[in-house]
Design a protein around this motif. Structure first.
Motif, PDB file in Angstrom:
ATOM      1  N   SER A  83      11.024  -0.991   5.521  1.00  0.00           N
ATOM      2  CA  SER A  83       9.963  -0.943   3.495  1.00  0.00           C
ATOM      3  C   SER A  83      10.010  -1.679   2.961  1.00  0.00           C
ATOM      4  O   SER A  83       9.452  -2.023   2.215  1.00  0.00           O
TER       5      SER A  83
ATOM      6  N   GLN B  30      11.068  -4.202   3.099  1.00  0.00           N
ATOM      7  CA  GLN B  30      10.936  -5.384   3.519  1.00  0.00           C
ATOM      8  C   GLN B  30       9.070  -6.031   3.383  1.00  0.00           C
ATOM      9  O   GLN B  30       8.291  -6.984   4.138  1.00  0.00           O
ATOM     10  N   GLY B  31       8.583  -5.185   2.985  1.00  0.00           N
ATOM     11  CA  GLY B  31       7.539  -4.528   2.954  1.00  0.00           C
ATOM     12  C   GLY B  31       6.543  -4.047   4.024  1.00  0.00           C
ATOM     13  O   GLY B  31       4.907  -3.939   5.077  1.00  0.00           O
TER      14      GLY B  31
ATOM     15  N   GLU C  52       3.533  -5.341  11.248  1.00  0.00           N
ATOM     16  CA  GLU C  52       3.613  -5.760  10.120  1.00  0.00           C
ATOM     17  C   GLU C  52       3.890  -4.084   9.693  1.00  0.00           C
ATOM     18  O   GLU C  52       3.631  -3.427   8.626  1.00  0.00           O
TER      19      GLU C  52
ATOM     20  N   LYS D 262       1.537  -1.517   1.981  1.00  0.00           N
ATOM     21  CA  LYS D 262       2.351  -2.367   2.270  1.00  0.00           C
ATOM     22  C   LYS D 262       3.536  -1.675   1.554  1.00  0.00           C
ATOM     23  O   LYS D 262       3.384  -1.584   0.678  1.00  0.00           O
ATOM     24  N   GLY D 263       4.505  -1.605   2.770  1.00  0.00           N
ATOM     25  CA  GLY D 263       5.596  -1.406   2.198  1.00  0.00           C
ATOM     26  C   GLY D 263       5.948   0.396   2.356  1.00  0.00           C
ATOM     27  O   GLY D 263       7.434   0.705   1.858  1.00  0.00           O
TER      28      GLY D 263
ATOM     29  N   GLU E 275       3.311  -4.951  -5.999  1.00  0.00           N
ATOM     30  CA  GLU E 275       2.683  -6.072  -3.739  1.00  0.00           C
ATOM     31  C   GLU E 275       2.596  -4.736  -2.795  1.00  0.00           C
ATOM     32  O   GLU E 275       1.651  -4.911  -2.233  1.00  0.00           O
ATOM     33  N   THR E 276       3.319  -3.703  -3.020  1.00  0.00           N
ATOM     34  CA  THR E 276       3.186  -3.032  -2.074  1.00  0.00           C
ATOM     35  C   THR E 276       2.018  -2.099  -1.922  1.00  0.00           C
ATOM     36  O   THR E 276       1.851  -1.248  -1.987  1.00  0.00           O
TER      37      THR E 276
END
Length: 530
Positions: A461, A463-464, A434, A309-310, A279-280
């Protein structure tokens, strides 16, 4: 000789003194380092030496100050300025002219020096500080670190007896900081210049320091040689922390003084890929072939970056390399060529309101973000701009993460630079963006507050939230970064693992890497774990 005897000072409308009954002496031709947590009174004390406190600040002052036979309390800044050069923590606040050369020449011009002699003096200091390439530029066109160098040049050019520097290396890259401090040391030795420096990043200053004055809220000050003071305080630079853990005595102040030993269980770290899950791993920000030309000068050229992401990406590099311009380009504040894609949308297709709903930005100067009458109101302004609401209890709880809950009703611009920095970070993150862009976030922060910053950056981080961090603080970057980008001359020269960046590139080696070469150790935790 500079003597302080039973000095106590309290700001107007404050219920407690900033410091109380300070007594110590500073020998001519010495360098004294003033340390202590943010808000402990370091900057206030420095302003006592040239009369800005109490003549400019107001307040109640008692005790005696003698600066080479002058009494700042009686004489004031007008008289003391002839003997004392002063560089503020925020160099922008002291500029008079809009061009670099004119600003440096101002002190000499004000003293009535003939043009030929003035030109020679200005050229000499510009050469010594290696700022020839910005000599004819406007101050608004140079980086924060370059502004710091210009302010220092302005203070040094006049031939003062006492030089006072408030966080002089906070915006300088490691190599420039070392060159500056070496030049100051040379002036100290050759001209008998007395120097007082306030700083949080002690690892840079210790090799040049004769004595340390440590200030602490609610505790007696500690004054003496570096080893004596550092043995009594907990928040110390990596070389001292490692020496204490390994029970090395006397404490080494310089890397060269550290004994050639290794922990008995020592291992060498391999370079592993970053542990970011699927995901990240998704790119939240993509920069393609970005170039920026300003006033016929190429600031950035061919920048390509993917931020996931993250991820926490640290961008390091020399002053004037284009780091701040890169952040401003991401926000759409700079005319550029190339592509910037934010969550699948071209930045060019988004209006500014759409961009800042997704991206939070902390500039180098936190004052640029502080407008309200209280700290709590700063958070409320951000929430209002994003159509959000939080209760007073939620705001105070959020401020407690930054150790600011006791400052909730304070006027932000009356706080120390470190406290203002924390207020600004709280204000830009209260709406849960974000992406967070941070330009020199550790400027003015003590070791304890940097530790807190580490904690909530890691929490964001997890938390994304993606974080892009510009810093000259290689020790902090080594602790926090998932990836490191080195930007030099407007181009990316390296992007990769922190263990490569902070061991194989000499200008950016951490103290741990220099103490234990060849092991890929970059933080004190690496030593503890081995």
């Amino acid at each position: 000789m500079i003597t302080i005897n039973s000095l106590t000072f309290q700001y107007p409308q404050s219920s407690q003194p900033v410091f109380k009954n300070l007594t110590f002496e500073i020998a001519q031709g010495s360098l004294t380092l003033v340390t202590g947590e943010s808000g402990s009174g370091k900057s206030t004390l420095l302003r006592c030496f040239n009369g800005l406190v109490p003549h400019f600040s107001g307040g109640l002052i008692s005790g005696d100050i003698d600066v080479f036979g002058l009494n700042p309390i009686e004489e004031g800044p007008e008289i003391l300025s002839k003997e004392v050069g002063f560089v503020f923590q925020e160099p922008e606040a002291q500029f008079i002219y809009d061009s670099v050369e004119d600003e440096i020449a101002f002190t000499l011009e004000n003293a009535g020096m003939p043009y030929a002699a003035m030109h020679s003096k200005v050229s000499e200091i510009i050469h010594q500080l290696k700022i020839e390439d910005i000599r004819h530029r406007k101050i608004r066109q140079i980086s924060g670190g370059e502004k710091q160098l210009v302010a220092i040049a302005s203070a040094l050019v006049g031939g003062k007896k006492l030089l006072i520097l408030d966080e002089p290396t906070s915006q300088l890259d490691p190599q420039t900081a070392d060159e500056l401090l070496s030049h100051i040391k040379k002036m100290k030795q050759e001209q008998g210049l007395t120097i007082i420096i306030s700083a949080h990043r002690l690892e840079r200053l210790l090799p040049y320091t004769d004595n340390i004055l440590h200030l602490a809220k609610g505790a007696d000050p500690i004054y003496g040689p570096p080893q004596q003071v550092l043995s009594q305080i907990d928040l110390v630079p990596p070389i001292i922390e490692i020496a204490k853990k390994l029970k090395i005595s006397p404490l080494p102040i310089k890397i060269e003084e550290f004994p050639k030993i290794s922990p008995s269980n020592s291992t060498t770290h391999g370079i592993k890929s970053n542990n970011l899950n699927d995901e990240t791993n998704r790119s939240i920000l993509i920069i393609k072939n970005l170039s920026v030309i300003f006033d016929k000068q190429t600031i950035l050229k061919g920048i390509n970056l993917n931020i996931r992401k993250g991820e926490i990406l640290s961008i390091i590099g020399p002053n004037g390399a284009g780091k701040t311009t890169l952040l401003r380009s991401i926000l759409g504040l700079v005319h550029k060529k190339g592509q910037i894609i934010l969550n699948s949308d071209e930045i060019e297709t988004l209006d500014f309101a759409q961009i800042i709903r997704q991206i939070a930005y902390l500039p180098q100067n936190p004052n640029d973000l502080l407008f309200a009458d209280t700290v709590t109101e700063e958070l409320q302004i951000t929430l209002k701009n994003h159509g959000l609401e939080k209760s007073q209890e939620e705001l105070v709880s959020f401020l407690s993460r930054f150790n600011l809950d006791d400052k909730k009703n304070a006027y932000p611009r009356d706080l120390s630079i470190g406290e203002r920095q924390r207020v600004a970070i709280a204000a830009i993150t209260i709406f849960e963006p974000e992406i967070i862009l941070l330009d020199e976030p550790t400027r003015g922060l003590d070791y304890s507050t940097k530790s807190a910053l580490y904690t909530f950056l890691k929490a964001w981080s997890d938390q994304g939230i993606a974080v892009i961090l510009i810093t000259h603080d290689v020790e902090f970057a080594a602790q926090i970064a998932d990836r490191v980008t080195i930007l030099e001359g407007g181009k990316i020269t390296f992007t990769g693992h922190p263990r490569v960046a902070f061991t194989q590139f000499k200008p950016y080696q951490t103290q741990t890497a220099r103490i234990f070469p060849g092991r890929n150790w970059i933080t004190t935790q690496d030593v503890v774990n081995n």
